[in-house]
Structures are given as C-alpha cells and as structure tokens.
Design a protein around this motif. Structure first.
Motif, mmCIF file in Angstrom:
data_model
loop_
_atom_site.group_PDB
_atom_site.id
_atom_site.type_symbol
_atom_site.label_atom_id
_atom_site.label_comp_id
_atom_site.label_asym_id
_atom_site.label_seq_id
_atom_site.Cartn_x
_atom_site.Cartn_y
_atom_site.Cartn_z
ATOM 1 N N UNK A 125 16.701 15.292 28.535
ATOM 2 C CA UNK A 125 18.020 14.271 28.988
ATOM 3 C C UNK A 125 17.348 12.888 28.948
ATOM 4 N N UNK A 126 16.273 12.597 29.016
ATOM 5 C CA UNK A 126 16.333 10.684 28.848
ATOM 6 C C UNK A 126 16.094 10.251 27.352
ATOM 7 N N UNK A 127 15.809 11.321 26.644
ATOM 8 C CA UNK A 127 15.854 11.359 25.344
ATOM 9 C C UNK A 127 17.420 11.235 24.708
ATOM 10 N N UNK A 128 18.042 12.186 24.845
ATOM 11 C CA UNK A 128 19.203 11.566 25.041
ATOM 12 C C UNK A 128 20.213 10.678 25.271
ATOM 13 N N UNK A 129 19.781 10.033 26.741
ATOM 14 C CA UNK A 129 20.554 8.604 27.358
ATOM 15 C C UNK A 129 20.050 7.810 26.012
ATOM 16 N N UNK A 130 18.366 7.482 26.599
ATOM 17 C CA UNK A 130 18.058 6.235 25.559
ATOM 18 C C UNK A 130 18.989 6.112 24.033
ATOM 19 N N UNK A 131 18.769 8.000 23.854
ATOM 20 C CA UNK A 131 18.951 7.298 21.885
ATOM 21 C C UNK A 131 20.441 6.804 22.190
ATOM 22 N N UNK A 132 21.477 7.679 23.037
ATOM 23 C CA UNK A 132 22.447 6.911 22.671
ATOM 24 C C UNK A 132 22.880 5.342 22.917
ATOM 25 N N UNK A 133 21.925 5.448 24.143
ATOM 26 C CA UNK A 133 22.200 3.697 24.581
ATOM 27 C C UNK A 133 22.382 2.872 23.675
ATOM 28 N N UNK A 134 20.841 3.429 22.503
ATOM 29 C CA UNK A 134 20.948 2.763 21.781
ATOM 30 C C UNK A 134 21.366 2.630 20.331
ATOM 31 N N UNK A 135 22.118 3.193 19.999
ATOM 32 C CA UNK A 135 23.360 3.677 19.217
ATOM 33 C C UNK A 135 24.489 3.267 19.579
ATOM 34 N N UNK A 136 24.744 3.225 20.774
ATOM 35 C CA UNK A 136 25.569 2.383 21.429
ATOM 36 C C UNK A 136 25.041 0.679 21.003
ATOM 37 N N UNK A 137 24.327 0.115 21.108
ATOM 38 C CA UNK A 137 24.001 -1.233 21.188
ATOM 39 C C UNK A 137 23.829 -1.363 19.849
ATOM 40 N N UNK A 138 24.113 -1.038 18.947
ATOM 41 C CA UNK A 138 22.918 -1.547 16.974
ATOM 42 C C UNK A 138 24.417 -0.682 16.143
ATOM 43 N N UNK A 139 25.136 0.369 16.830
ATOM 44 C CA UNK A 139 26.426 0.531 15.647
ATOM 45 C C UNK A 139 27.014 -0.436 14.704
ATOM 46 N N UNK A 140 27.090 -1.311 14.918
ATOM 47 C CA UNK A 140 27.924 -1.926 14.191
ATOM 48 C C UNK A 140 26.817 -3.035 13.490
ATOM 49 N N UNK A 141 25.783 -2.769 13.192
ATOM 50 C CA UNK A 141 24.537 -2.818 12.171
ATOM 51 C C UNK A 141 24.463 -1.475 11.523
ATOM 52 N N UNK A 142 24.600 -0.559 11.938
ATOM 53 C CA UNK A 142 23.673 0.978 11.570
ATOM 54 C C UNK A 142 24.921 1.178 10.055
ATOM 55 N N UNK A 143 23.815 1.227 8.744
ATOM 56 C CA UNK A 143 24.726 1.209 7.595
ATOM 57 C C UNK A 143 24.548 3.030 7.149
ATOM 58 N N UNK A 144 26.156 3.784 8.234
ATOM 59 C CA UNK A 144 25.937 4.823 8.318
ATOM 60 C C UNK A 144 25.689 5.905 6.434
ATOM 61 N N UNK A 145 26.580 5.419 5.421
ATOM 62 C CA UNK A 145 26.240 5.854 4.242
ATOM 63 C C UNK A 145 24.566 6.124 4.100
ATOM 64 N N UNK A 146 23.614 4.881 4.244
ATOM 65 C CA UNK A 146 22.701 5.547 3.778
ATOM 66 C C UNK A 146 22.097 6.242 5.029
ATOM 67 N N UNK A 147 22.469 5.867 5.958
ATOM 68 C CA UNK A 147 21.905 6.858 7.596
ATOM 69 C C UNK A 147 21.674 8.348 6.984
ATOM 70 N N UNK A 148 23.087 8.574 6.929
ATOM 71 C CA UNK A 148 23.433 9.883 6.351
ATOM 72 C C UNK A 148 22.347 10.902 5.221
ATOM 73 N N UNK A 149 22.971 10.009 4.156
ATOM 74 C CA UNK A 149 22.350 9.752 3.011
ATOM 75 C C UNK A 149 20.027 10.242 3.192
ATOM 76 N N UNK A 150 19.800 9.881 4.253
ATOM 77 C CA UNK A 150 18.448 10.454 4.694
ATOM 78 C C UNK A 150 18.229 11.062 5.896
#
Length: 383
Positions: A33-58
């Motif tokens: 649950x710590x990994x879930x929470x910290x991961x989701x918090x990080x994604x929330x903080x950075x989602x505007x800068x994430x290149x989802x097309x590139x991320x999906x390919x990787x």
C-alpha cells in the motif's frame, strides 16, 4: 509541486529497495500500500509532463510477458473466488506502477547493485546476530527460513552474475564490498542450513552456458564451483546426510521427514490432478482434495502448499494456472535473454521453487517482481 515530483520518485526507489528485504520479514501489506500510495501521488504530481504515447510503448516491453499468467489468474477468480488470488494481480500492479514512476529517473545498474548489496549485507548481519543469540531453528528473525533464504539467494545470484559480467565498472572498494556481501550470504546460507536454495547456482550456470556469448560462457564455472563448495559444506555440517537419510526412510515407508513429506505431497498432487485438471482445486487445494476423498490425509501434518511451484499452480488452478505460468516464464525468458543478470534472477526463483513454494508465495513473489522491475529499468539495451 516541482519539488514533490523530484522527491517522490527517489523516495519510491528507496522504498522499492527496502521492500526487497523487509517484505519477507514484515509481510507484504504495508509495503504494497505504501508503493501504491507513493506511486499514485507521484503520477498525480507529474501527469502533465508525462508523454503517455511513449510511456505506453515502453510499458509494453515489461508488461506483456506477464499477461498470460495474470489473465489466467483473473479467469480463475471467477471460478474459485478472489481469496488468495488477488496477490498475483497486486504484484503485477506494483510492477506497472514502479515502472511508470521510476522510468523518469536515470537509474544505473551499478547504483542498483550497490544499494542491493547494502541491504543484503545488513540483512546478513541481522541473521548472524540472531543465529548467534538464539541458535538455529525453523524460523529466523520471526519468519520461515526457507522463503527468507529464497529471497536472499535470488538477490545474491543476481548480484553475482552482474559483477562477473561487468566487473570493470566497479572500483576496488566497490568490488570488494560486493564480493564480501556475496561471500557473507553464502556463509549465512550454510549456517541456516537451507538446502533447496542451492539449486539457484547451477540454474544460473545453465543460463550462461545456454545464452551467454562464447567469451562469457566461462562464467558458468564460477556458479558450478560455488554449488560444489556449498554441497561440500553441507556435507560437513551433516545437513546433506540428513536429506539422504530422509530419502532412505521414505523408500522404507517412513514419510515423517523433510523430504519424505515433500515426496508424499508431490504424489498427492499428481494423484489428484485427473479429478480437477482444468481449473484445479482452488486456494485450499489440499483440504479440498481430502474432503473429496481423492487422497488420504497426511498424518500429523497440515498441508498448506505442495513445496513445488509447478504443482502449487497445478493444484490451485489446474492447467489454466500452470499453463499461463509456464507461458509467462517462456515470455520472460525471451524478454531477458540479452540481460543475463535479470535472466539469472528468473532462473533462481524457478530453481528454488522446484522444492518449495516461492513464485506462488506472496512474500517471495513481490520482492522478485520489484527486483525484476529495477533490473529492467537499468538494462543496458533500454535505449
């Protein structure tokens, strides 16, 4: 927000490294649950800068090999219910979240190995102190020594294969620390007298013999030498003779021993297979078999698993579970064939799982999944 997006991935990396060693001692739940929470918090903080097309390919590169087994597990949830099966999709979710977040960092294999050595060395110190103060028993540091040393050996074999392949990347101090950690781990394994984990070392040797380029195949010799030395050490402690004695007693009808019980449980699983070949017996397979009168109960022994990962999968989920698992193993092998240390980690968990439940044991599987993800993120061919 920028400070958090810088801080959270680094905290997650430290949490992932710590989890490799602490989950087996403290259980998966808190770390999961710590990994879930910290991961989701990080994604929330950075989602505007994430290149989802590139991320999906990787992401596809690390996710696809696991899908046959995970999909089969989900199918079995509709048949047997979710009890004790959700741990497998949860491990898969940890893999996905760690990859998404940590792929933003420029992790290096050398940094990862040194961090793993630090954790492994510390754990070996704790084990040594425990053995000195309390002596040898079935439990060490409050946990069963078999899964504990399965995790330790998987990590140790991964570190050893890495340093043998890339020793020039480490200076003398770093290389000495890595070597000391490896030898320390081998010593605590002998002190703890856990025999089945020795299978990891010839498995790694086979990885180099089968898949390494011609100039690095000789690395297999190191693993064979370690295996031979460990066997000799176990003969000197008398632990290997005890195993031979177990087999002799079993041949005379006495099943009340470590290997006698294992052989009886394997026979139990094979005899019960024709009665539920497709979907298996569910999580409480042994109890379901006995209740159905398929096989007689084992006297004075409560069977919780069958001490073999393939038979655990076969009894729990039949050909669906075992087939999906084997298919994923093949895909994972192909996925890591150019990254031999990662392939050694896979070979190690499969090898030690031949005589115990490791892949299907949550507190062993999750550390392996974390290790696999970190090794994938630091592979040399990722670009």
């Amino acid at each position: 927000m920028n400070k958090l997006s810088w801080l959270f991935p680094r905290l997650l990396f430290l949490l992932a490294i710590s989890s490799c060693f602490l989950i087996i001692l403290l259980g998966t739940s808190a770390f999961k649950y710590s990994i879930f929470a910290l991961s989701l918090a990080t994604i929330f903080c950075t989602y505007k800068t994430i290149d989802f097309n590139s991320l999906w390919l990787n992401l596809k590169g690390i996710v696809l090999p696991w899908l046959p087994w995970i999909c089969c597990t989900i199918v079995l949830m509709f048949i047997h219910g979710t009890k004790s099966l959700t741990k497998f999709p949860n491990a898969f979710l940890i893999l996905c979240l760690l990859f998404i977040v940590l792929s933003t960092l420029r992790l290096k294999r050398k940094t990862l190995i040194l961090c793993l050595c630090g954790g492994l060395f510390t754990l070996n110190v704790a084990i040594s102190i425990f053995l000195y103060r309390y002596g040898l028993s079935g439990n060490i540091l409050g946990t069963n020594k078999n899964p504990l040393f399965a995790v330790i050996t998987i990590i140790n074999a991964t570190i050893l294969s890495t340093i043998l392949l890339d020793r020039n990347s480490y200076n003398k101090i770093e290389a000495s620390f890595v070597l000391l950690t490896i030898l320390f781990t081998l010593a605590t394994t002998i002190l703890a007298q856990t025999r089945h984990v020795l299978l990891a070392y010839p498995a790694c040797a086979c990885v180099f013999l089968l898949f390494a380029p011609k100039e690095t195949k000789k690395i297999a010799i190191y693993f064979f030498v370690i295996f031979a030395c460990m066997i000799i050490s176990f003969f000197l402690t008398g632990r290997m003779q005890q195993g031979i004695s177990d087999l002799v007693q079993y041949s005379h009808g006495n099943t009340n021993s470590s290997w006698g019980l294992r052989l009886t449980m394997w026979k139990m699983a094979i005899l019960a297979f024709p009665e539920a070949p497709i979907f298996g017996w569910g999580d409480d397979a042994a109890q379901a078999m006995e209740s159905a009168g398929v096989v007689p109960p084992i006297n004075d022994w409560f069977v919780t698993h069958f001490h073999n990962d393939f038979l655990n999968g076969l009894t729990m989920g039949g050909l669906v579970m075992a087939g999906g698992w084997l298919c994923s193993l093949i895909c994972l092998t192909k996925n890591s064939i150019k990254d031999l240390p990662r392939l050694c980690s896979l070979a190690s968990i499969v090898a030690v799982g031949m005589a115990d439940r490791d892949w299907f044991e949550q507190d062993v599987l999750v550390p392996f999944v974390i290790l696999w993800t970190l090794m994938y993120l630091t592979r040399s061919d990722k670009n």
